[in-house]
Enzyme design. Structure first.
Site, PDB file in Angstrom:
ATOM      1  N   HIS A 205      35.176  -2.348  -0.791  1.00  0.00           N
ATOM      2  CA  HIS A 205      35.603  -2.213  -2.188  1.00  0.00           C
ATOM      3  C   HIS A 205      34.325  -1.893  -2.947  1.00  0.00           C
ATOM      4  O   HIS A 205      33.638  -2.775  -3.464  1.00  0.00           O
ATOM      5  CB  HIS A 205      36.251  -3.516  -2.690  1.00  0.00           C
ATOM      6  CG  HIS A 205      36.438  -3.531  -4.186  1.00  0.00           C
ATOM      7  ND1 HIS A 205      37.155  -2.573  -4.860  1.00  0.00           N
ATOM      8  CD2 HIS A 205      35.983  -4.377  -5.149  1.00  0.00           C
ATOM      9  CE1 HIS A 205      37.133  -2.839  -6.157  1.00  0.00           C
ATOM     10  NE2 HIS A 205      36.422  -3.919  -6.354  1.00  0.00           N
TER      11      HIS A 205
ATOM     12  N   ASP B 160      37.855 -24.336 -13.895  1.00  0.00           N
ATOM     13  CA  ASP B 160      36.666 -23.559 -14.278  1.00  0.00           C
ATOM     14  C   ASP B 160      35.538 -24.546 -14.544  1.00  0.00           C
ATOM     15  O   ASP B 160      35.782 -25.687 -14.953  1.00  0.00           O
ATOM     16  CB  ASP B 160      36.956 -22.745 -15.548  1.00  0.00           C
ATOM     17  CG  ASP B 160      35.954 -21.619 -15.759  1.00  0.00           C
ATOM     18  OD1 ASP B 160      36.332 -20.443 -15.578  1.00  0.00           O
ATOM     19  OD2 ASP B 160      34.776 -21.905 -16.101  1.00  0.00           O
TER      20      ASP B 160
ATOM     21  N   TYR C 299      39.061 -29.891  -8.117  1.00  0.00           N
ATOM     22  CA  TYR C 299      39.151 -29.446  -6.721  1.00  0.00           C
ATOM     23  C   TYR C 299      39.933 -30.450  -5.866  1.00  0.00           C
ATOM     24  O   TYR C 299      40.626 -30.065  -4.933  1.00  0.00           O
ATOM     25  CB  TYR C 299      37.752 -29.201  -6.149  1.00  0.00           C
ATOM     26  CG  TYR C 299      37.043 -28.060  -6.848  1.00  0.00           C
ATOM     27  CD1 TYR C 299      37.651 -26.814  -6.944  1.00  0.00           C
ATOM     28  CD2 TYR C 299      35.799 -28.242  -7.438  1.00  0.00           C
ATOM     29  CE1 TYR C 299      37.029 -25.767  -7.602  1.00  0.00           C
ATOM     30  CE2 TYR C 299      35.169 -27.198  -8.103  1.00  0.00           C
ATOM     31  CZ  TYR C 299      35.797 -25.967  -8.183  1.00  0.00           C
ATOM     32  OH  TYR C 299      35.183 -24.937  -8.846  1.00  0.00           O
TER      33      TYR C 299
ATOM     34  N   SER D 154      36.542 -12.372  -6.300  1.00  0.00           N
ATOM     35  CA  SER D 154      35.136 -12.301  -6.743  1.00  0.00           C
ATOM     36  C   SER D 154      34.370 -11.245  -5.948  1.00  0.00           C
ATOM     37  O   SER D 154      34.520 -11.132  -4.724  1.00  0.00           O
ATOM     38  CB  SER D 154      34.442 -13.655  -6.542  1.00  0.00           C
ATOM     39  OG  SER D 154      35.144 -14.671  -7.201  1.00  0.00           O
ATOM     40  N   ASN D 155      33.527 -10.511  -6.642  1.00  0.00           N
ATOM     41  CA  ASN D 155      32.748  -9.434  -6.015  1.00  0.00           C
ATOM     42  C   ASN D 155      31.370  -9.885  -5.561  1.00  0.00           C
ATOM     43  O   ASN D 155      30.838 -10.837  -6.133  1.00  0.00           O
ATOM     44  CB  ASN D 155      32.594  -8.280  -7.019  1.00  0.00           C
ATOM     45  CG  ASN D 155      33.780  -7.349  -6.971  1.00  0.00           C
ATOM     46  OD1 ASN D 155      34.297  -7.058  -5.897  1.00  0.00           O
ATOM     47  ND2 ASN D 155      34.200  -6.902  -8.140  1.00  0.00           N
TER      48      ASN D 155
ATOM     49  N   SER E  92      43.281   1.568  -3.691  1.00  0.00           N
ATOM     50  CA  SER E  92      44.412   2.342  -3.163  1.00  0.00           C
ATOM     51  C   SER E  92      45.384   2.672  -4.291  1.00  0.00           C
ATOM     52  O   SER E  92      45.967   3.765  -4.331  1.00  0.00           O
ATOM     53  CB  SER E  92      45.129   1.549  -2.063  1.00  0.00           C
ATOM     54  OG  SER E  92      44.221   1.290  -1.022  1.00  0.00           O
ATOM     55  N   SER E  93      45.527   1.734  -5.202  1.00  0.00           N
ATOM     56  CA  SER E  93      46.399   1.966  -6.347  1.00  0.00           C
ATOM     57  C   SER E  93      45.831   3.083  -7.229  1.00  0.00           C
ATOM     58  O   SER E  93      46.560   3.967  -7.690  1.00  0.00           O
ATOM     59  CB  SER E  93      46.514   0.637  -7.087  1.00  0.00           C
ATOM     60  OG  SER E  93      47.183   0.808  -8.261  1.00  0.00           O
TER      61      SER E  93
ATOM     62  N   SER F  17      29.838 -23.871  -4.230  1.00  0.00           N
ATOM     63  CA  SER F  17      30.195 -25.029  -5.061  1.00  0.00           C
ATOM     64  C   SER F  17      31.704 -25.179  -5.226  1.00  0.00           C
ATOM     65  O   SER F  17      32.175 -26.202  -5.707  1.00  0.00           O
ATOM     66  CB  SER F  17      29.519 -24.914  -6.436  1.00  0.00           C
ATOM     67  OG  SER F  17      30.128 -23.884  -7.186  1.00  0.00           O
TER      68      SER F  17
ATOM     69  N   VAL G 140      33.624  -8.294  -3.067  1.00  0.00           N
ATOM     70  CA  VAL G 140      34.755  -9.053  -2.529  1.00  0.00           C
ATOM     71  C   VAL G 140      34.782  -9.175  -0.997  1.00  0.00           C
ATOM     72  O   VAL G 140      35.117 -10.229  -0.462  1.00  0.00           O
ATOM     73  CB  VAL G 140      36.092  -8.523  -3.093  1.00  0.00           C
ATOM     74  CG1 VAL G 140      36.462  -7.158  -2.530  1.00  0.00           C
ATOM     75  CG2 VAL G 140      37.210  -9.517  -2.857  1.00  0.00           C
TER      76      VAL G 140
HETATM   77  P1  NAD Z   1      34.161 -13.694 -16.384  1.00  0.00           P
HETATM   78  O1  NAD Z   1      32.725 -13.875 -16.698  1.00  0.00           O
HETATM   79  O2  NAD Z   1      35.088 -13.299 -17.495  1.00  0.00           O
HETATM   80  O3  NAD Z   1      34.745 -15.020 -15.733  1.00  0.00           O
HETATM   81  C1  NAD Z   1      34.117 -15.733 -14.724  1.00  0.00           C
HETATM   82  C2  NAD Z   1      34.556 -17.189 -14.856  1.00  0.00           C
HETATM   83  O4  NAD Z   1      34.020 -17.914 -13.743  1.00  0.00           O
HETATM   84  C3  NAD Z   1      34.054 -17.864 -16.130  1.00  0.00           C
HETATM   85  O5  NAD Z   1      35.115 -18.468 -16.836  1.00  0.00           O
HETATM   86  C4  NAD Z   1      33.050 -18.905 -15.623  1.00  0.00           C
HETATM   87  O6  NAD Z   1      32.994 -20.070 -16.421  1.00  0.00           O
HETATM   88  C5  NAD Z   1      33.628 -19.184 -14.231  1.00  0.00           C
HETATM   89  N1  NAD Z   1      32.635 -19.776 -13.335  1.00  0.00           N
HETATM   90  C6  NAD Z   1      31.345 -19.437 -13.158  1.00  0.00           C
HETATM   91  N2  NAD Z   1      30.760 -20.233 -12.256  1.00  0.00           N
HETATM   92  C7  NAD Z   1      31.706 -21.092 -11.830  1.00  0.00           C
HETATM   93  C8  NAD Z   1      31.709 -22.163 -10.899  1.00  0.00           C
HETATM   94  N3  NAD Z   1      30.608 -22.503 -10.212  1.00  0.00           N
HETATM   95  N4  NAD Z   1      32.848 -22.842 -10.717  1.00  0.00           N
HETATM   96  C9  NAD Z   1      33.976 -22.520 -11.399  1.00  0.00           C
HETATM   97  N5  NAD Z   1      34.030 -21.516 -12.299  1.00  0.00           N
HETATM   98  C10 NAD Z   1      32.915 -20.815 -12.516  1.00  0.00           C
HETATM   99  O7  NAD Z   1      34.208 -12.609 -15.204  1.00  0.00           O
HETATM  100  P2  NAD Z   1      35.491 -11.757 -14.759  1.00  0.00           P
HETATM  101  O8  NAD Z   1      35.503 -10.455 -15.494  1.00  0.00           O
HETATM  102  O9  NAD Z   1      36.682 -12.630 -14.794  1.00  0.00           O
HETATM  103  O10 NAD Z   1      35.111 -11.422 -13.229  1.00  0.00           O
HETATM  104  C11 NAD Z   1      35.125 -12.437 -12.248  1.00  0.00           C
HETATM  105  C12 NAD Z   1      34.850 -11.877 -10.877  1.00  0.00           C
HETATM  106  O11 NAD Z   1      35.894 -10.982 -10.508  1.00  0.00           O
HETATM  107  C13 NAD Z   1      33.550 -11.077 -10.762  1.00  0.00           C
HETATM  108  O12 NAD Z   1      32.961 -11.363  -9.513  1.00  0.00           O
HETATM  109  C14 NAD Z   1      34.026  -9.646 -10.809  1.00  0.00           C
HETATM  110  O13 NAD Z   1      33.122  -8.747 -10.213  1.00  0.00           O
HETATM  111  C15 NAD Z   1      35.306  -9.792 -10.015  1.00  0.00           C
HETATM  112  N6  NAD Z   1      36.247  -8.669 -10.131  1.00  0.00           N
HETATM  113  C16 NAD Z   1      36.798  -8.251  -8.969  1.00  0.00           C
HETATM  114  C17 NAD Z   1      37.663  -7.185  -8.970  1.00  0.00           C
HETATM  115  C18 NAD Z   1      38.206  -6.705  -7.631  1.00  0.00           C
HETATM  116  O14 NAD Z   1      38.735  -5.613  -7.530  1.00  0.00           O
HETATM  117  N7  NAD Z   1      38.104  -7.510  -6.594  1.00  0.00           N
HETATM  118  C19 NAD Z   1      38.004  -6.549 -10.168  1.00  0.00           C
HETATM  119  C20 NAD Z   1      37.439  -7.027 -11.351  1.00  0.00           C
HETATM  120  C21 NAD Z   1      36.542  -8.091 -11.319  1.00  0.00           C
END
Ligand code: NAD
Length: 315
Positions: free
Chosen positions: A178, A36, A67, A121-122, A151-152, A103, A124
């Site tokens: 999504h 992170d 990384y 990440s969204n 779907s779930s 990055s 997505v």
């Molecule tokens: P969050 O804010 O709790 O966590 C995000 C994390 O990413 C933080 O710890 C932050 O420090 C880290 N971060 C930010 N920039 C970074 C970088 N450049 N390099 C490394 N780490 C970095 O958010 P969350 O609730 O965990 O959500 C994260 C993502 O997941 C969002 O895009 C959210 O929309 C997505 N999400 C997707 C679904 C899905 O169905 N696909 C469901 C829920 C959430």
């Protein structure tokens, strides 16, 4: 010499740490690397998870990493990104999420990584396309969680109308984006091999169900959770873990992940939620289910929504 199974989770916020917790609990790998931008947060999560390991059925070594450590990792999960704020859609976070991915993916590829990316990440579908482009990896090695969570949710709503039948015995897919434009090919929904549409013909109660309303409820279900607890993470963490289990055990499970279409469904150059065979090579094959003309039309409209947003980041 045996090679240990390694997963790296990038982003140890609510989604990333929930993924890590599910992975450690289900003992799906030998080593779990946490990365992170907030290194202290990752460290805290690694320690917290490690403290639970004596109570698990197998040991998982959890540690923070960089990384450069991703060289021999089997699966990198990307969950870094801003959680949408109230009133935003997932697509509103696109620009920031895409930059964050730049990055992350570039240094991971510089490490020599040649495993499988699983993106949560969204938005997505678009972020997955972006990671595919940035990484230069073959499409089977870049998978988005797509409509697995939707779907779930869909199956849960259907179960409520089917006397609580186990969601694992219901075959139903949410497909496409999504997000709000997702659709359900009802002509494919089945329970114990029996068509759901046929069941509706034979059952007055089922016939009364408004199918469009169920699709809408499915698409909104994440927001219903969001409105009550501020965000969602356990459901998606289970999806991510399930996808990786299917890869590691070469299960060939068919999951509606976000896959690149190259001719399937007459579509090209878009990552979208479609039933896909998930095995040791990642997204091994897109399954082309039969759809009615109306269903196909809705699916294509959803893909066009994705294309429109892809153009916002230069695709
Ligand atoms: P969050 O804010 O709790 O966590 C995000 C994390 O990413 C933080 O710890 C932050 O420090 C880290 N971060 C930010 N920039 C970074 C970088 N450049 N390099 C490394 N780490 C970095 O958010 P969350 O609730 O965990 O959500 C994260 C993502 O997941 C969002 O895009 C959210 O929309 C997505 N999400 C997707 C679904 C899905 O169905 N696909 C469901 C829920 C959430």
């Amino acid at each position: 010499m045996l090679k240990s199974r390694k997963i790296a989770v990038v982003g140890t916020g609510l989604v990333g740490s929930s993924c890590a917790f599910a992975m450690v609990n289900q003992c799906i790998c030998d080593e779990l690397l946490l990365i992170d931008i907030n290194e202290e947060k990752a460290k805290g999560e690694a320690w917290d998870l490690t403290h639970g390991v004596p109570f698990m059925s197998q040991r998982t070594k959890v540690r923070t990493a960089t990384y450069a450590d991703c060289t021999d990792v089997d699966v990198v999960v990307i969950t870094a990104g801003p959680a949408p704020k109230a009133g935003q859609t997932r697509l509103d976070t696109l620009g920031v999420s895409a930059k964050i991915c730049d990055s992350i993916v570039t240094p991971i590829m510089e490490s020599g990584f040649n495993g499988i990316f699983v993106i949560a990440s969204n938005p997505v579908d678009i972020i997955t396309y972006h990671v595919w482009k940035l990484s230069g990896l073959p499409k089977n090695q870049v998978i988005g969680t797509g409509t697995t969570i939707d779907s779930s949710r869909l199956k849960n709503f259907l179960s409520e109308h089917l006397d609580g039948i186990d969601t694992r015995s219901i075959h139903a897919y949410a497909m496409g984006e999504h997000g709000d434009s997702q659709m359900c090919p009802w002509s494919n929904v089945s329970v114990a091999g029996k068509s759901f549409l046929k069941m509706r013909e034979e059952n007055e109660e089922l016939a009364k169900i408004d199918l469009d309303e169920i699709v809408e409820k499915t698409a909104r279900a994440g927001w219903e959770v969001y409105n009550r607890k501020g965000t969602t993470y356990y459901g998606i963490a289970s999806c991510v873990t399930g996808i990786i289990k299917s890869i590691f055990h070469d299960e060939k499970k068919i999951l509606p992940v976000s896959s690149l279409l190259e001719g399937e469904y007459g579509e090209n150059n878009v990552y979208t939620g479609v039933p896909t065979v998930i095995g040791k090579n990642g997204a091994e094959r897109v399954v082309e289910i039969d759809m009615t003309e109306e269903e196909m039309d809705k699916f294509k409209k959803s893909n066009n929504v994705l294309r429109e947003y892809m153009s916002h980041i230069g695709y």
